[in-house]
Every structure is written in structure tokens, then in C-alpha cells.
Design a protein around this motif. Structure first.
Motif, PDB file in Angstrom:
ATOM      1  N   LEU A 758     -11.332 -10.588   3.193  1.00  0.00           N
ATOM      2  CA  LEU A 758     -10.622  -9.953   2.081  1.00  0.00           C
ATOM      3  C   LEU A 758      -9.150  -9.812   2.436  1.00  0.00           C
ATOM      4  CD1 LEU A 758     -13.129  -7.043   1.315  1.00  0.00           C
ATOM      5  CD2 LEU A 758     -13.095  -9.340   0.324  1.00  0.00           C
ATOM      6  N   VAL A 759      -8.268 -10.315   1.577  1.00  0.00           N
ATOM      7  CA  VAL A 759      -6.823 -10.203   1.788  1.00  0.00           C
ATOM      8  C   VAL A 759      -6.289  -9.138   0.837  1.00  0.00           C
ATOM      9  CG1 VAL A 759      -4.615 -11.385   1.662  1.00  0.00           C
ATOM     10  CG2 VAL A 759      -6.638 -12.610   2.466  1.00  0.00           C
ATOM     11  N   MET A 760      -5.576  -8.137   1.392  1.00  0.00           N
ATOM     12  CA  MET A 760      -5.150  -7.027   0.543  1.00  0.00           C
ATOM     13  C   MET A 760      -3.855  -6.411   1.077  1.00  0.00           C
ATOM     14  SD  MET A 760      -7.507  -3.787  -0.616  1.00  0.00           S
ATOM     15  CE  MET A 760      -8.720  -4.919  -1.295  1.00  0.00           C
ATOM     16  N   PRO A 761      -2.897  -6.091   0.203  1.00  0.00           N
ATOM     17  CA  PRO A 761      -1.691  -5.361   0.644  1.00  0.00           C
ATOM     18  C   PRO A 761      -2.065  -3.969   1.142  1.00  0.00           C
ATOM     19  CG  PRO A 761      -1.382  -6.337  -1.532  1.00  0.00           C
ATOM     20  CD  PRO A 761      -2.840  -6.435  -1.224  1.00  0.00           C
ATOM     21  N   LEU A 762      -1.381  -3.519   2.169  1.00  0.00           N
ATOM     22  CA  LEU A 762      -1.696  -2.234   2.778  1.00  0.00           C
ATOM     23  C   LEU A 762      -1.594  -1.087   1.768  1.00  0.00           C
ATOM     24  CD1 LEU A 762      -2.335  -0.702   5.414  1.00  0.00           C
ATOM     25  CD2 LEU A 762       0.123  -0.565   5.828  1.00  0.00           C
ATOM     26  N   HIS A 763      -0.563  -1.144   0.907  1.00  0.00           N
ATOM     27  CA  HIS A 763      -0.354  -0.029  -0.021  1.00  0.00           C
ATOM     28  C   HIS A 763      -1.374   0.004  -1.160  1.00  0.00           C
ATOM     29  CE1 HIS A 763       1.824  -3.324  -1.997  1.00  0.00           C
ATOM     30  NE2 HIS A 763       1.538  -2.690  -3.121  1.00  0.00           N
ATOM     31  N   GLU A 764      -2.187  -1.056  -1.290  1.00  0.00           N
ATOM     32  CA  GLU A 764      -3.193  -1.078  -2.348  1.00  0.00           C
ATOM     33  C   GLU A 764      -4.580  -0.679  -1.849  1.00  0.00           C
ATOM     34  OE1 GLU A 764      -3.291  -4.779  -4.391  1.00  0.00           O
ATOM     35  OE2 GLU A 764      -1.140  -4.782  -4.856  1.00  0.00           O
ATOM     36  N   VAL A 765      -4.738  -0.485  -0.544  1.00  0.00           N
ATOM     37  CA  VAL A 765      -6.071  -0.230   0.022  1.00  0.00           C
ATOM     38  C   VAL A 765      -6.685   1.017  -0.593  1.00  0.00           C
ATOM     39  CG1 VAL A 765      -7.313   0.394   2.137  1.00  0.00           C
ATOM     40  CG2 VAL A 765      -5.636  -1.459   2.168  1.00  0.00           C
ATOM     41  N   ALA A 766      -5.897   2.103  -0.681  1.00  0.00           N
ATOM     42  CA  ALA A 766      -6.446   3.362  -1.208  1.00  0.00           C
ATOM     43  C   ALA A 766      -6.843   3.220  -2.677  1.00  0.00           C
ATOM     44  CB  ALA A 766      -5.420   4.486  -1.030  1.00  0.00           C
ATOM     45  N   GLN A 767      -5.992   2.549  -3.475  1.00  0.00           N
ATOM     46  CA  GLN A 767      -6.282   2.406  -4.901  1.00  0.00           C
ATOM     47  C   GLN A 767      -7.491   1.501  -5.161  1.00  0.00           C
ATOM     48  OE1 GLN A 767      -3.398   2.151  -3.475  1.00  0.00           O
ATOM     49  NE2 GLN A 767      -1.663   2.888  -4.722  1.00  0.00           N
ATOM     50  N   ARG A 768      -7.783   0.590  -4.239  1.00  0.00           N
ATOM     51  CA  ARG A 768      -8.870  -0.374  -4.455  1.00  0.00           C
ATOM     52  C   ARG A 768     -10.107   0.000  -3.628  1.00  0.00           C
ATOM     53  NH1 ARG A 768      -5.678  -6.058  -3.911  1.00  0.00           N
ATOM     54  NH2 ARG A 768      -7.786  -6.911  -4.193  1.00  0.00           N
ATOM     55  N   LYS A 769     -10.292   1.310  -3.462  1.00  0.00           N
ATOM     56  CA  LYS A 769     -11.399   1.814  -2.640  1.00  0.00           C
ATOM     57  C   LYS A 769     -12.751   1.377  -3.191  1.00  0.00           C
ATOM     58  CE  LYS A 769     -13.203   6.124  -0.697  1.00  0.00           C
ATOM     59  NZ  LYS A 769     -13.029   7.610  -0.649  1.00  0.00           N
ATOM     60  N   GLU A 770     -12.899   1.439  -4.540  1.00  0.00           N
ATOM     61  CA  GLU A 770     -14.173   1.066  -5.135  1.00  0.00           C
ATOM     62  C   GLU A 770     -14.506  -0.400  -4.876  1.00  0.00           C
ATOM     63  OE1 GLU A 770     -14.307   2.024  -9.246  1.00  0.00           O
ATOM     64  OE2 GLU A 770     -13.981   4.175  -8.955  1.00  0.00           O
ATOM     65  N   GLU A 771     -13.481  -1.250  -4.938  1.00  0.00           N
ATOM     66  CA  GLU A 771     -13.683  -2.671  -4.657  1.00  0.00           C
ATOM     67  C   GLU A 771     -14.137  -2.880  -3.214  1.00  0.00           C
ATOM     68  OE1 GLU A 771     -10.971  -6.717  -4.270  1.00  0.00           O
ATOM     69  OE2 GLU A 771     -10.267  -5.065  -5.547  1.00  0.00           O
ATOM     70  N   LEU A 772     -13.553  -2.140  -2.271  1.00  0.00           N
ATOM     71  CA  LEU A 772     -13.913  -2.289  -0.858  1.00  0.00           C
ATOM     72  C   LEU A 772     -15.328  -1.803  -0.587  1.00  0.00           C
ATOM     73  CD1 LEU A 772     -10.589  -1.125   0.855  1.00  0.00           C
ATOM     74  CD2 LEU A 772     -11.455  -3.459   0.641  1.00  0.00           C
ATOM     75  N   GLU A 773     -15.773  -0.799  -1.364  1.00  0.00           N
ATOM     76  CA  GLU A 773     -17.103  -0.249  -1.132  1.00  0.00           C
ATOM     77  C   GLU A 773     -18.210  -1.233  -1.483  1.00  0.00           C
ATOM     78  OE1 GLU A 773     -17.106   3.380  -3.313  1.00  0.00           O
ATOM     79  OE2 GLU A 773     -16.106   4.537  -1.719  1.00  0.00           O
ATOM     80  N   ARG A 774     -17.853  -2.314  -2.182  1.00  0.00           N
ATOM     81  CA  ARG A 774     -18.860  -3.326  -2.529  1.00  0.00           C
ATOM     82  C   ARG A 774     -19.156  -4.244  -1.335  1.00  0.00           C
ATOM     83  NH1 ARG A 774     -15.869  -3.607  -7.557  1.00  0.00           N
ATOM     84  NH2 ARG A 774     -14.878  -5.575  -6.929  1.00  0.00           N
ATOM     85  N   TYR A 775     -18.394  -4.082  -0.227  1.00  0.00           N
ATOM     86  CA  TYR A 775     -18.563  -4.930   0.953  1.00  0.00           C
ATOM     87  C   TYR A 775     -18.941  -4.083   2.161  1.00  0.00           C
ATOM     88  CZ  TYR A 775     -16.098  -8.481  -1.770  1.00  0.00           C
ATOM     89  OH  TYR A 775     -15.734  -9.389  -2.736  1.00  0.00           O
ATOM     90  N   ASN A 776     -19.601  -4.714   3.086  1.00  0.00           N
ATOM     91  CA  ASN A 776     -19.858  -4.105   4.382  1.00  0.00           C
ATOM     92  C   ASN A 776     -18.761  -4.587   5.324  1.00  0.00           C
ATOM     93  OD1 ASN A 776     -20.930  -2.869   6.604  1.00  0.00           O
ATOM     94  ND2 ASN A 776     -22.480  -4.438   6.944  1.00  0.00           N
ATOM     95  N   ILE A 777     -17.642  -3.841   5.367  1.00  0.00           N
ATOM     96  CA  ILE A 777     -16.491  -4.237   6.174  1.00  0.00           C
ATOM     97  C   ILE A 777     -16.753  -3.864   7.624  1.00  0.00           C
ATOM     98  CG2 ILE A 777     -14.009  -3.934   6.535  1.00  0.00           C
ATOM     99  CD1 ILE A 777     -13.809  -3.293   3.544  1.00  0.00           C
ATOM    100  N   VAL A 778     -16.753  -4.870   8.488  1.00  0.00           N
ATOM    101  CA  VAL A 778     -17.061  -4.663   9.896  1.00  0.00           C
ATOM    102  C   VAL A 778     -15.815  -4.329  10.700  1.00  0.00           C
ATOM    103  CG1 VAL A 778     -18.011  -5.766  11.966  1.00  0.00           C
ATOM    104  CG2 VAL A 778     -19.051  -6.182   9.728  1.00  0.00           C
ATOM    105  N   VAL A 779     -14.695  -4.969  10.382  1.00  0.00           N
ATOM    106  CA  VAL A 779     -13.474  -4.780  11.150  1.00  0.00           C
ATOM    107  C   VAL A 779     -12.286  -5.079  10.248  1.00  0.00           C
ATOM    108  CG1 VAL A 779     -13.389  -7.149  12.008  1.00  0.00           C
ATOM    109  CG2 VAL A 779     -12.338  -5.347  13.364  1.00  0.00           C
TER     110      VAL A 779
END
Length: 943
Positions: A758-779
Motif C-alpha cells: 500500500l502506497v500512502m502519503p504520511l499526512h493521509e494515514v489518519a484520515q484513511r484509517k478505515e481503508e487500512l483496517e481492511r488489511y492485515n498490515i504486518v510492517v
């Protein structure tokens, strides 16, 4: 502009490129052609053309339809103006066609202009038409990039006007650079139109303006796009009726017959008022150097070489490859850049041929930057062939004959004879018994300093002066500049712009206090007379000048304080600090990082360069060169970059600017913070900062949570989600996208096609929390920790250490059933190949990489060391470039005396390097191997 003037101007435009063949085939320009061009009814155009004919302002050729020619076109076609302006038929006009022209009668000032009969032919005809237009000519706008010759062309127009008798020999040609006062409309108006006594504070008497001085001549407004709207309005009113008012007057009671010629590097439609552009009937566009013909390029080079031959009073011979390199290197600065490069190579060649009868310039002797022009040119086969057709042999120019100067006062001509300087210094150093090798090195540096300082003054002076005028009025600034010159002459010491700013601000404050009758007491400074006698004597002189110029009295205390100020400004700058330049891929990556650092630590000597993916490395290097010179305070520059071609720019900048530059790669925000802290607060030296940052890994532990405690890995619901790596940067561009490619290769080697990146700007990580929760992010991986509850791997650790092992560790731990063999060197090879692609011209990186890898492996075994991935990449790039230097026969010279340890190892290194001889027929010389040994020794020290 009146209707008949528009019609005549359009006739000039339509007939400017008309040839005899065109005229024989189609006749002259018709009323219908002009009507369609200017959108005026044909019968009105015909009426105005006949009126203009009666006023002898054009040529009329009877027929069906009636044809018309401008006077400039008739003169061009016939070689002289015809005695009559009416012809019964086209045949009668054509009968005047000259078959054998008298060259002396044909010759005009434009005849000496290279390309006047080829690539500049239309421009010359437009210029002649503008000058010939009765009664005072047509106002003209010259458009073209920096260095194409706009000022020269304006001078040619003026010379042509005098040549045909339009102006007297003593007619004025006034030049005004609109950039000088564009931030101060009042000063601008005063300079252009003059002022009356009392118009503003300090206006003690009436002053003539440039418009008045240009009466019955030409006013050349350079950089007209820098003229503010109100300034443009003043000028176009002058163009309309010749009337103007001085500053302080309410009515336009003055009149001047002035032809306005403007020049701009910008698009007129976007940079100038439309009302201003509409009032300029003739727009002449000067082509760039690249747009000129091959013959023109060679003629320009030959002309500039001839100028140098006259200076040194020797013939100059230049081989075809060097000629092509100089032409190919002229990619952005046009003729001005070509001139600068020629002066540089001639000065270097002169140094090496002091005892020779002629000066020889060979491709192998050119600076690396100029040599690159040949390779740039080789990409354009058509142009290369055209140049080859024109260059049948080496170019030879002689110093005999008259050296033609096309412009009376060329600002870009150095005010010193560099060749005399070289001769004098070489003679002195020979008398002192200094070896030739050392003489060449010192004088070579001297050449660079002289030429660079000369050309830099045109890049920076205007801008810095503009900034100072925002806080210091012009009168005080001019006075301060005179004071600076006086001190420099008295002490024979060069002062920088700090003096002008500091002294100017102090003088401004003093004059204000004096006017308000305020007295300031400076404590504990009475002893300065004894301690700073030289500065005190200067203060007394300066205060007398202040009294005379500003009509004020200067108290003794002010003299003492001024002594302190001068002493402070004359001291060697003890507050000099290492400057920092951050350069990274992405449209705002570097600038965002630097802004964070400035917010945390305050303003410091740090700058940034952003490198969008579509920006060429050459443009970035040019910008770096300028910034490094601006920010260096004498202690060098730390260059902090992320990857790619940027990592190799430090050595180039050091070589070209003479400023020490050290490069730290894989930069992060903590690394920049630490660099600024050490440079500004701790005032460390460049080498010390560089060494301390090579192994810096941030202020905190990179792995904030042990793998087993990561909520991302222990939550049961994650088992149903796709597994992913989060790649972040400050913009979402550049670094993160490059990481996506690197990580993809690592996962391919592991056989993990089930893992998403997943490629994402640092400042968008908090706003796109729901999108990230759809993945099992390991690192997560990137330039800063996104704090998503999983281990974070910064770029430094990923690239400088065994990054592939780290990634493999996480995913093997996450799914222990997968036991894949990881191919460790894949990222090293990929990054090495990418870097070598930036630097190699002849050798194929993909072909030599296996050899480089084998060589490094053997070196590790022999030296009994383990190199990190970052160190392997650096060595592969270094050795790859060394192999290319061998191909070009430009191998490095090892100036130090080899140590006993190096001499004992050299045979072993030669044996290891035999694989290059066997596979590539390239032998690495001992000098290159000694440099490699130095690198290995540094690695051992770091480890």
C-alpha cells in the motif's frame, strides 16, 4: 495606434519574408490580404493604402489586383531604395532586379550578424521595417530566452538606424533594466521620466529622466516583464503621443521623440498587460541556440574563438570532437553559455601552451561538464550529421585582421585580461621554483574563480539589490556601496553583501534618530580608539562623508559605534557554519522535511531542492550549483539526499565550485534534525558532521513494539484480511513509489505474491484509517513512522543494513510454514544498476553488474570484512565509474604517497581485478586500486 498605422504595420509584417520568386509568382501584398489580417473592411484598407502611397510611405504596383510593398522589403529586394514609389506593372518593378550587386552598397550593420541571411533573416527584415517606418519607426518587442542576443539585436537596430541616416551619429541609445526598480514604482518613474524638486523626500533639485535623455534616439527597456502595471501604462502613453510628466507634476507637458524597443524572456501574452502588447506593432522572436542552423552554430563558435585569439595574439586550433562538445553543451544558456564555455576552455588551454606558438584545444582536455555536450549531441543523429558535414576538418582561427565588435559596451565581456593574469602568475610561480603540476592545479582553480565570479555577478546582484531596496532607500544604498568600495580600496580586503546590508540599516536608523533629535548612548565603547585604530580612522573618514552627503552632524559616540560596526564586519566570520542542502525525489518531499526542521529548530543555513520524477538530473545539478554557492559561508556544504543520481552530485559540486561538499544518502527527518543541530548549535566541522551521521539511526528505537506483541499480528480477525506492507512518504510520490518497486522485488524473491504493498502519503494515514483496517498490515516502511501499531522500518535501515533479511524475518515469523530462500543481493543489484545508469555512457550496467558483484565478494574475502548493502552499492558505483574512466583514458591520479600497507596489497588487488581484464579487456590501474583501498579502510574504521 491609428487605423492607417495598423494597416502599414501589417503590410510590413506580411511582406517581411517576401522573396523575388514569391513576388514574380504572386505579385505584391493586396488590400484583401491586409483586410483579412487586421479585420478591417477592404474598401477602408484600400483608401488608407492609397493615402499612405501619396505620403510616399510604401511602394504601389499597378495591376489586377493592385500590389503593395513596404519600403524595407523594396530595399531588401533591390539592394537600395527605388527612386520612385509607383510602378505601372509588376514587370516594371521586376525589371529592377539586381543581377550583380555591389557588396559595399549592400553592407549594413546587420551584415555582420551571424545568421542574418539564414536563421535570423526574417527577424532582420522585421527590424529594418520597424526602423524605416516613418516618421520615427515602429515600437518593437524582442522576445527570446536568456543568452540568445536580445540586447545585441537591439544594438544592431540602433546601428542600422544611424547607418541609413535615420539618426545622427551622436543620437542616444539608452538602456534601462526594468528589474532594477520593479518593486519601487516611485523610483522607477523618477528614473524613466525624471522628477521635479520636492517631488519626494531627498529630491533637492530637478532631475532629467531616461526618456528625456533618449530624445531623438532609442530607449531600450530590458526585462520589460518586470515593469509593474503602472510602469507599463506610463510607457504606452508615451508610445501613443510622445507626452509624459515628471514625477511631482500633474500634467504631461513634456514631449520626446523616442523609439521604444523592449525585450523579454517571458510569454508577452501572460507577462505583460494586453493594452501594452497591443500598442507594439512589431514583435521579433529570436531563436534559441538549438534552433539555429548547424552553419550558424559553427560560425558563432568561430567568431567567439576569434575574439579569444585576438586577446592572446595566437592562432587557436580546436578539433572536431571538441567543437561538437562545446556546441552540444549549449543546452540552456544559448550564445551566452557558449561564450562562457569557450572562455573557460581557452583559458585552460592557454595555461598548458604558454611556450607553444598556437593554442590547441583537444576533446580529451575539456572539462567533464563540457565533454558531456558531445554525448548529449550524439543522441540527435540528424544534427550530428549536419555538423559533421560543415566540419570537414579542425577549426583554426587566426589573430590577424580586425576584431569585429558587434556591440560597443558588452556587459558580458570581462573587465580583466585573464590571459595576462595567467602569464603573470605562472611567471611568478616559476621564479619561485614551483613544479609545473602544482602550477597547473593552482592556476586552473584561479581560472574557475575569475570566470565564475564574473558571470555570477549577473545572476545575483540584481536580485540581492532588489531585496535591499525593500528596506533601504536608494540614496542610502548608493552611498553605502561607495563606502564599501572606499574601505575595500583602503584595506585591500573584499567585503561581502553583509556589509552593505548592515551598514545601510545602521545609517538608516541613525538618520532617523538624527531627524527626531534622539540620542543613543552606547555603553563601554570608549576604549575602541586604542584597540581599533585602523577602523577608527576609517570611521572618521566615513562620518565626514555622511556630513557632506546628508547635511547632518555626526556626534562622537556615533563615530565610536561605527568603529565597532566596521570592526565586526571586517573580522573573519567566526560564526561561519556548515550549510545544509536537502535534495530528494518528489514534488515537495525535501521542502516539507526542511520546513519541519525549521519549525523545530528555527531558521538556519539550510535549503531544499525538490526533484519531481519528470525533472532532469542536469537541471537539479544546475540548481544545486547555484544554491551551494549562495549558502556556503566558508565551511562547506552537507548535501543530504535520498537515492539515485543525487548521491553522486557531491563530488561534482566540489570539483566545479571549489566548495567542500559531503553527501549523506537515504536521508530522514531525524537525520536532518541532527545535522542542523550539529552544524548550528554545536558548530561542528563538515567532516565531523559527516562521519557522525553515517551511522546515525534516529533518536528512538526503530522497532517500537516486539513482533510478538504487535496488535496487528495477534488479532484473530486479521487472518481473514489480505496481508500488506504500508509504504509511506510525505507526499505519496517519489520515495514511496520507488519503495513499492523495491519491495515488490524482495517479495518476488521470497515467493510472497499474496502480500500487497500500500502506497500512502504520511499526512493521509489518519484520515484513511478505515481503508487500512481492511488489511492485515504486518510492517510499515518509509521516511517517518505512520504509527499504525506495527513495526516500522525506516529507509536508512532498509538500505544501509540487511533490509531484505529484515523483511523476510517479519513475514517468516508471520507465517512460519513458508520457508523461502531469499536472494539477498537483489536490491543491491537493482539500486546499483539504477545508479550506474545515471553515470555510465559507454559501459552497459546490466552486463558489468555480475562482474562488480564477484569483485566485491572477493574483496570482502581478502579483507575479511562484511559490507552493508549501502556500502556495496557505493563501491559498485565507484568501480563501475572507474572502469568507464579506463575506457575514456581519464583514470584518476593518486596524489598521496601509497602507504606500505597499500603497496603490500596492490598485487592481490590486481589479481582480483583480473576478471575485468578477462571479460572486458579493461585493466584497472594501481591509482584506481589505491583509491579503492582508501574506501575499504574507511569502511573498517566505521565498522
Amino acid at each position: 495606434m491609428k487605423r492607417n498605422e495598423r494597416i502599414l504595420a501589417q503590410l510590413e509584417m506580411l511582406s517581411v519574408s517576401l522573396s523575388w520568386n514569391d513576388l514574380k509568382k504572386n505579385g505584391g501584398i493586396t488590400a484583401l490580404q491586409i483586410a483579412e489580417s487586421v479585420e478591417i473592411q477592404r474598401n477602408n484598407v484600400s483608401a488608407d493604402l492609397n493615402q499612405l502611397f501619396r505620403e510616399h510611405k510604401l511602394i504601389k504596383i499597378n495591376g489586377r489586383p493592385v500590389g503593395y510593398l513596404s519600403l524595407a522589403t523594396a530595399e531588401r529586394l533591390l539592394g537600395t531604395l527605388p527612386e520612385q514609389t509607383f510602378f505601372d506593372s509588376l514587370a516594371d518593378f521586376i525589371a529592377l532586379e539586381p543581377h550583380t550587386l555591389n557588396t559595399d552598397e549592400e553592407k549594413t550593420p546587420f551584415s555582420d550578424l551571424i545568421g542574418a541571411d539564414s536563421s535570423l533573416r526574417n527577424q532582420v527584415e522585421q527590424a529594418k521595417a520597424a526602423i524605416l517606418y516613418p516618421p520615427n519607426g515602429l515600437d518593437t518587442l524582442i522576445v527570446g530566452q536568456t543568452g540568445v542576443g536580445k540586447t545585441l539585436f537591439a544594438n544592431m537596430m540602433f546601428n542600422y538606424a544611424r547607418h541609413i541616416g535615420k539618426y545622427s551619429e551622436d543620437a542616444p541609445f539608452i538602456v534601462f533594466n526594468c528589474a532594477d526598480y520593479y518593486t519601487n514604482p516611485q523610483l522607477l518613474m523618477s528614473h524613466l521620466f525624471g522628477h521635479v524638486k520636492g517631488a519626494f523626500t531627498g529630491a533637492d533639485s530637478d532631475k532629467r529622466g531616461l526618456v528625456e535623455k533618449a530624445h531623438r534616439g532609442i530607449l531600450f527597456l530590458d526585462e520589460v516583464h518586470r515593469l509593474p502595471p503602472e510602469g507599463q501604462e506610463m510607457i504606452f502613453y508615451l508610445m501613443d503621443n510622445g507626452g509624459y510628466a515628471k514625477l511631482g507634476e500633474t500634467e504631461r507637458t513634456h514631449h520626446a521623440d523616442v523609439l521604444i524597443i523592449c525585450a523579454t524572456t517571458e510569454n508577452p501574452d501572460s507577462s505583460l498587460l494586453k493594452t501594452f502588447v497591443r500598442r507594439i506593432p512589431i514583435i521579433i522572436t529570436i531563436p534559441t541556440f538549438e534552433e539555429r542552423s548547424a552553419k550558424d552554430k559553427i560560425d558563432l563558435l568561430r567568431f567567439l574563438l576569434t575574439t579569444e585569439a585576438h586577446r592572446i595574439k595566437k592562432p587557436i586550433e580546436i578539433d572536431t570532437e571538441a567543437t561538437k562538445a562545446l556546441i552540444g553543451n549549449t543546452t540552456y544558456g544559448n550564445v551566452g553559455q557558449l561564450k562562457s564555455n569557450i572562455q573557460l576552455v581557452c583559458a585552460n588551454a592557454f595555461l598548458h601552451s604558454l611556450r607553444e606558438e598556437k593554442l590547441s584545444i583537444r576533446f580529451k582536455d575539456l572539462p567533464a561538464e563540457v565533454k558531456n555536450g558531445f554525448f548529449h549531441l550524439s543522441g540527435n543523429r540528424v544534427e550530428m550529421q549536419e555538423l559533421s558535414d560543415q566540419l570537414q576538418s579542425d577549426v583554426i582561427v587566426m589573430p590577424d585582421g580586425k576584431n569585429i565588435s558587434l556591440i560597443k559596451d558588452d556587459a558580458y565581456e570581462p573587465d580583466f585580461n585573464l590571459y595576462s593574469i595567467i602569464e603573470d602568475k605562472v611567471g611568478f610561480m616559476v621564479d619561485q621554483g614551483i613544479k609545473d603540476e602544482e602550477i597547473n592545479r593552482f592556476i586552473g582553480i584561479d581560472i574557475d574563480i575569475h570566470l565564475n565570479s564574473f558571470y555570477e555577478k549577473f545572476q545575483n546582484n540584481t536580485q540581492s539589490r532588489e531585496k535591499m531596496l525593500k528596506v533601504i532607500n536608494e540614496d542610502i544604498l548608493n552611498f553605502t556601496e561607495n563606502i564599501k568600495s572606499m574601505i575595500e580600496e583602503s584595506l585591500r580586503k573584499k567585503l561581502d553583501e553583509r556589509f552593505i546590508l548592515a551598514f545601510g540599516l545602521h545609517l538608516t536608523a541613525f538618520l532617523k534618530r538624527n531627524k527626531e533629535h534622539k540620542i543613543v548612548r552606547y555603553a563601554n565603547i570608549e576604549n575602541v580608539v586604542q584597540e581599533m585604530s585602523t577602523e577608527y580612522e576609517l570611521s572618521l573618514q566615513i562620518n565626514q562623508m555622511i556630513k557632506t552627503h546628508f547635511s547632518v552632524s555626526v556626534p562622537m559616540m556615533e563615530t565610536l559605534y561605527l568603529t565597532l560596526l566596521i570592526n565586526s564586519l571586517l573580522k573573519d566570520n567566526k560564526s561561519q557554519r556548515v550549510a545544509i542542502l536537502v535534495a530528494m525525489h518528489g514534488s515537495s518531499t525535501a521542502s516539507s522535511m526542511v520546513n519541519v526542521v525549521k519549525t523545530l529548530l528555527g531558521e538556519s543555513n539550510i535549503r531544499s531542492i525538490d526533484m519531481p520524477l519528470d525533472l532532469s538530473p542536469k537541471k537539479v545539478l544546475d540548481d544545486m550549483r547555484t544554491i551551494v554557492r549562495e549558502i556556503d559561508t566558508g565551511k562547506g556544504v552537507l548535501l543530504m539526499v535520498d537515492m539515485g543520481s543525487l548521491t553522486g552530485f557531491g563530488d561534482i559540486l566540489t570539483e566545479e565550485t571549489g566548495i567542500p561538499v559531503k553527501t549523506i544518502d537515504m536521508v530522514s527527518t531525524p537525520t536532518v534534525l541532527e545535522a542542523v543541530r550539529k552544524a548550528t548549535i554545536m558548530e561542528m566541522e563538515l567532516d565531523t558532521i559527516y562521519r557522525s551521521l553515517k551511522d546515525f539511526r534516529g533518536y528512538d528505537s526503530y522497532l517500537e513494539k516486539p513482533l510478538g506483541t504487535s496488535t496487528a499480528l495477534t488479532t484473530a480477525t486479521h487472518l481473514d484480511k489480505p496481508t500488506a506492507i504500508l509504504s509511506v512518504c510525505t507526499t505519496g510520490e517519489g520515495t514511496a513509489l520507488k519503495l513499492q518497486s523495491f519491495l515488490g522485488n524482495i517479495l518476488d524473491n521470497m515467493g510472497r505474491s499474496d502480500i500487497e504493498i500500500l502506497v500512502m502519503p504520511l499526512h493521509e494515514v489518519a484520515q484513511r484509517k478505515e481503508e487500512l483496517e481492511r488489511y492485515n498490515i504486518v510492517v510499515s516502511v518509509g521516511i517517518a513512522n505512520p504509527n499504525v501499531g506495527v513495526p516500522f522500518i525506516p529507509l536508512e535501515q532498509l538500505f544501509d543494513n540487511e533490509g531484505e533479511d529484515i523483511i523476510a524475518h517479519y513475514f517468516t515469523a508471520f507465517n512460519s510454514s513458508i520457508q523461502q530462500q531469499v536472494n539477498k543481493p537483489s536490491m543491491v543489484l537493482q539500486m546499483s544498476e539504477e545508479s550506474l545508469n545515471e553515470f555510465l555512457t559507454y559501459l552497459n550496467p546490466s552486463k558489468i553488474l555480475p562482474l562488480l558483484r564477484a569483485f566485491i565478494d572477493d574483496i570482502e574475502l581478502f579483507e575479511e570484512i562484511n559490507l552493508t548493502n549501502g556500502q556495496k552499492i557505493n563501491m559498485m558505483v565507484h568501480i563501475g565509474c572507474a572502469l568507464e574512466r579506463c575506457v575514456l583514458k581519464e583514470t584518476l591520479t593518486y596524489y598521496s604517497k601509497p602507504s606500505p600497507s597499500q603497496l603490500s596489497k596492490v598485487v592481490d588487488y590486481q589479481t582480483i581485478a583480473l576478471l575485468f581484464s578477462t571479460s572486458l579487456q579493461i585493466k584497472l590501474p594501481d591509482s584506481e586500486l589505491f583509491y579503492l583501498m582508501d574506501m575499504i579502510e574507511n569502511v573498517k574504521i566505521q565498522n
